[in-house]
Write a protein that holds these residues in place. Structure first.
Motif, PDB file in Angstrom:
ATOM      1  N   SER A 198       0.894  -1.257  -0.027  1.00 11.56           N
ATOM      2  CA  SER A 198      -0.069   0.135  -0.034  1.00 11.56           C
ATOM      3  C   SER A 198       0.863   1.192  -0.064  1.00 11.56           C
ATOM      4  N   ALA A 199       0.354   2.540   0.049  1.00 17.51           N
ATOM      5  CA  ALA A 199       0.897   3.735  -0.052  1.00 17.51           C
ATOM      6  C   ALA A 199       0.086   4.879   0.467  1.00 17.51           C
ATOM      7  N   ARG A 200       0.617   5.617   1.285  1.00 19.74           N
ATOM      8  CA  ARG A 200      -0.044   6.743   1.888  1.00 19.74           C
ATOM      9  C   ARG A 200       0.831   8.064   1.707  1.00 19.74           C
ATOM     10  N   SER A 201      -0.135   9.170   1.502  1.00 15.21           N
ATOM     11  CA  SER A 201       0.830  10.617   1.459  1.00 15.21           C
ATOM     12  C   SER A 201      -0.100  11.515   1.860  1.00 15.21           C
ATOM     13  N   ALA A 202       0.435  12.452   2.866  1.00 16.52           N
ATOM     14  CA  ALA A 202      -0.432  13.616   3.296  1.00 16.52           C
ATOM     15  C   ALA A 202      -0.834  14.688   2.379  1.00 16.52           C
ATOM     16  N   SER A 203      -1.513  15.694   2.866  1.00 18.64           N
ATOM     17  CA  SER A 203      -1.932  16.777   2.162  1.00 18.64           C
ATOM     18  C   SER A 203      -0.516  17.769   1.715  1.00 18.64           C
ATOM     19  N   GLY A 204      -0.712  18.352   0.562  1.00 24.85           N
ATOM     20  CA  GLY A 204       0.237  19.313   0.340  1.00 24.85           C
ATOM     21  C   GLY A 204       0.714  18.910  -1.130  1.00 24.85           C
ATOM     22  N   PRO A 205       1.892  19.308  -1.442  1.00 25.63           N
ATOM     23  CA  PRO A 205       2.493  19.162  -2.852  1.00 25.63           C
ATOM     24  C   PRO A 205       2.400  17.397  -3.012  1.00 25.63           C
ATOM     25  N   ALA A 206       1.765  17.128  -4.012  1.00 23.54           N
ATOM     26  CA  ALA A 206       1.572  15.703  -4.411  1.00 23.54           C
ATOM     27  C   ALA A 206       2.865  15.001  -4.494  1.00 23.54           C
TER      28      ALA A 206
END
Length: 278
Positions: free
Chosen positions: A155-163
């Motif tokens: 899986s993968a996850r990223s916070a908000s902000g620049p993609a």
């Protein structure tokens, strides 16, 4: 131990690519693979077997690699590809974008008889951009070349902000090594994230929301089940077990069946371009 491997580190100057990465930010790739994504995730095709921008669904092919219109507009990114990687087995060049999003745990290449080799190279990232595999969570640093173990749930996850933008290269043949040119010596160890073990209290707090689930909110609710794996040490596939138990607590067999079917679709069996009907 991670099955995915860091193969190399490339000398990537993110500032030199700023204008091209901003173009990716503005590019609309369509909605391929929406069933796996929660938040903002997209795959932008720079080269494939046809050269058509509309040709976005991954598949193995024996055609000559052709630039899409987007690929022609990103000469800096494509020069990274041609400078550092062999082209004879390369079938797809894409950029994956993830912004305030998470991917459902999944296995790639279920649709095909033989998997290929998938490499990812972050072009823009932050400490909040994470990958996972098994019960491990890790961070891909700028310029690191990773061979992703795509046939193991991940899986993968990223916070908000620049993609987070990650160059994805798909090569034919899962066994033959990819020779990488012009790489740098690695100066840092692989970045594994130290997480506390998941507890029964954590799980109960999560699935205790089961009675609040409805058929209309079932899809969007899955995101929080997938997210716990990035906050507590637990197998990535446990999200499906927790989700199923929450569905059971509603007493709605339709939702129970959907929860089971989603697990099958993500990590066990699906057809080429098969959509999941929530």
């Amino acid at each position: 131990m991670l099955k995915s491997q860091r193969l190399a580190v490339l000398p990537i100057d993110s500032h030199g690519l700023e204008s091209e990465l901003a173009l990716v930010d503005r590019h609309d790739p369509g909605g391929e693979y929406d069933a796996f994504t929660f938040g903002s995730w997209s795959a932008h095709v720079l080269a494939n077997g046809s050269g058509a921008d509309s040709d976005t669904a991954f598949r193995p092919h024996g055609d000559r690699l052709s630039l899409t219109e987007l690929g022609r507009r990103l000469p800096g990114v494509m020069s990274l590809v041609t400078e550092h990687f062999p082209l004879d087995r390369l079938q797809w060049v894409r950029i994956f974008s993830l912004d305030d999003g998470i991917l459902a745990p999944h296995v790639d290449f279920l649709e095909f008889a033989e998997p290929g080799t998938r490499l990812q190279v972050p072009l823009r990232t932050s400490e909040e951009s994470l990958h996972s595999e098994g019960n491990l969570v890790y961070h891909l640093r700028l310029g690191e070349v990773w061979k992703i173990h795509t046939t193991h749930p991940h899986s993968a996850r990223s916070a908000s902000g620049p993609a987070r933008l990650s160059l994805c290269l798909d090569f034919a043949d899962a066994e033959e090594p990819v020779e990488i040119r012009g790489d740098l010596p690695a100066t840092q160890p692989v970045r594994l994230i130290d997480l506390p073990e998941v507890t029964e209290a954590d799980i109960e707090e999560l699935i205790g929301s089961g009675p609040e689930l409805t058929r209309d909110t079932l899809r969007t609710s899955f995101r929080r089940f997938a997210a716990l794996h990035f906050e507590r040490r637990a197998p990535v596939t446990a999200a499906f077990d927790w989700f199923l138990e929450a569905a059971r607590r509603t007493g709605d067999e339709v939702m129970v069946d959907k929860a089971r079917a989603f697990r099958t679709y993500c990590i066990e069996k699906r057809g080429y371009r098969e959509a999941f009907d929530w």
